[in-house]
Every structure is written in structure tokens, then in C-alpha cells.
Write an enzyme that holds these catalytic residues in place. Structure first.
Site: not given
Length: 329
Positions: A208, A210-211, A280
Site C-alpha cells: 500500500n 504507506k508501505e 490479501d
């Protein structure tokens, strides 16, 4: 971007059935305790939850495997549990969801990872975890790799689901990716920030926003130009075929090796109720689509539709091919 027809997306969906897929990663038992609050405890200033519902589901890589099973694939799960009641509960749940757990080994030196959530109405009151982040014991790790090496001979795709609990080590990350590359099957990664830079030569990573910023080591910036620079940096850093950055209300950005501009896929969710497990669902649908011969942008569009459905559900949810077909109609 090349237009993807509804007919083509439905063709890919119908090819999902029976595809052998491997999921390697950290599995956990999600334990939910739900009830109502009407008073404060006389023993301490905390709410008293009158429990009316309690249940267990598979979390982490286990939820990815369940997603694949619901989509019609044949998932083989490679992971570890402890030799405890939590491990037995988790394996039993996965069996009932049609997940092949022949690759799930027992590690006597660690507990089964468990996350227990106490909920009042829809509000989480407290969560407590049981876990070990130490590397998996040698014997258990060897058993897992032996099962993977057997399963990869007939599998059509592999997902590495990293939650930082020790299942994916430096040594086996490289071995897993090399095995997939040798057999020319897609290998996609849902990363943990600590291991972000170790996933080189993969088919795709699905962080995502942020990651992606944290994994790249760059300071977050706003705007499309900053997003493009971010995606291109990660592509080069990992020597990946592609990077799919999920951006919540802004949809997804797909970066492909050799292409200067990303493909932007607009979000399809009509109502966002709960984003739990959406990542997921994205990696499950995306990798399964690639395993069925879809092009990268086709897989991204299909996974975007699936994510739009699952965020409208409560809890760690899944989506069926029929549900996806309905929104395509």
C-alpha cells in the site's frame, strides 16, 4: 492504457477454477470476541463486555490461502504453527476452507501466532497477541521447503505473504524466488517493511502507499509525480517485473519494467465499511489472474474490482468469482 473488456475479465475469472497455487508465509489464528457494553467494571475503570459471539478465522498468509480457495483455486499452504491448541484450531479451520495444509509444519519451540480481539459493537476494546518473531526452527523450515519444492513442480503461481514472524528468512526468500523463476511461474509478494529490499527479481510486489514509502526509504510526498518517482525507484531497487501500489480511494498504480508511465486503475468501491484483509484479496486475485495467463494490467483491473467488493464487507472478508462477475455486468 489498453481497455480491458468485460468479456476478457470474465474469461480470466472462469479460468480460476482448479488452478494450483502456493502460499508461503506467516499464518495466524484470529480470535474474535464480540459483545455489548452497558457498564463499567467495579474492579477497574474498564468496560465490561457481555459476550454474545466468539469465533476463529485464519489470518495472515492463512487468509490469502482462504481467499484463493473461495476464488476456486487449489491453494497449498506452506507455513508453521506451534504444537498447541491454537495450531490445531487453525489447521482445522483451514481444512474446512478447502486449503491444502500438507505444507504446514509444527515448530515445537514457538507458539501458534494468535491475535485476540475484544469488540464492543463494532469498536475494538483491546487486542492481545501471542507470537514469536524468531526464525523458524531448522527442522520445521526444512520440512516446509521440502513440501514447497514438491508442490512447485505443478503449481501455476506463488504468493509470498510476509508478516515478519520468521517464516520468510533471507535464505529461503531467494530460494523460493529462484525456484519460481526457473519454472517461469509468477511469484508475487505482500511485503513486510523489514524485508522489503530482499525481494529481488520478483514478478510483482503489492504494497500500500504507506508501505511503499517506508520500504523505499524515501520521505512521503503528495502528488502524481512523486508517486511515479516512488514506483520507478522500487522497480529498479528490486529488479521486479512490476509493482502494484494500492492507494485506497485513489485506486491503484501499476508500474511495469520498461514503461515510463504507470497504469492508474480507479477505485470501484461504492462504500468502504472495513479495509481488513483487502490487501490479501488484491494479491490473491492479481496473482491468480497472472497464473491464468492474464496480462499485468488485466490482473490489476480484476483485483481492483475484487478489492472494491471486499471493503464493503465487515471483518476479514473474501470475495467469490460470482460476486466479481456481478459487478462486471
Amino acid at each position: 492504457m489498453q481497455t480491458v473488456t468485460t468479456k476478457r475479465l470474465k474469461e480470466i475469472l472462469r479460468a480460476f477454477k482448479g488452478k494450483e497455487m502456493i502460499v508461503v508465509g506467516d499464518i495466524m489464528l484470529d480470535h474474535f470476541i464480540k459483545g455489548n457494553v452497558s457498564r463499567i467494571s467495579p474492579e477497574a475503570p474498564v468496560p465490561v463486555v457481555a459476550v454474545n459471539k466468539e469465533f476463529f478465522v485464519a489470518g495472515g498468509a492463512g487468509n490469502v490461502a482462504v481467499n484463493l480457495a473461495v476464488l476456486g483455486a487449489k491453494p497449498i499452504l506452506v507455513s508453521v504453527v506451534g504444537r498447541d491448541a491454537g495450531g490445531e484450531l487453525l489447521k482445522d479451520f483451514l481444512r474446512k476452507q478447502n486449503v491444502d495444509i500438507s505444507g504446514v509444519a509444527e515448530d515445537y519451540d514457538r507458539p501458534t501466532t494468535q491475535k485476540v480481539r475484544v469488540m464492543a459493537e463494532q469498536q475494538q476494546i483491546v487486542r492481545f497477541d501471542r507470537e514469536s518473531k524468531h526464525p523458524v526452527a531448522h527442522d520445521a523450515a526444512a520440512t516446509c521447503m521440502q513440501r514447497f519444492n514438491q508442490a512447485v513442480k505443478t503449481a501455476k503461481g506463488v504468493i509470498l505473504s510476509d508478516y515478519g514472524k520468521g517464516m520468510l528468512s533471507d535464505k529461503n526468500i531467494k530460494a523460493l524466488i529462484d525456484a519460481c523463476r526457473k519454472r517461469k511461474i509468477p511469484v508475487c509478494v505482500d511485503p513486510k517493511i523489514d524485508n522489503f529490499k530482499k525481494y529481488k527479481n520478483i514478478t510483482c510486489m503489492t504494497p500500500n502507499t504507506k508501505e511503499a514509502w517506508e520500504g523505499s526509504g524515501l520521505a512521503p510526498k503528495s502528488g502524481e509525480e512523486a508517486m511515479e518517482n516512488l514506483g520507478q525507484k522500487i522497480l529498479k531497487m528490486l529488479n521486479a517485473d512490476s509493482i502494484l501500489i494500492t492507494r485506497s480511494a485513489d485506486g491503484m498504480s501499476l508500474f511495469e519494467k520498461g514503461k515510463k508511465k504507470p497504469v492508474t486503475v480507479k477505485a470501484t468501491a461504492r462504500e468502504v465499511f472495513d479495509v481488513t484483509g483487502a490487501g490479501d484479496t488484491v494479491i490473491s486475485v492479481f496473482t491468480l489472474a497472472l497464473a491464468c495467463g492474464a496480462k499485468l494490467h488485466e490482473a490489476a483491473v480484476l483485483s481492483n474490482y475484487a478489492a472494491g467488493i471486499v471493503v464493503g464487507k465487515s471483518g476479514t472478508a473474501t470475495v467469490t468469482p460470482q460476486e466479481i462477475e456481478e459487478v462486471l455486468a
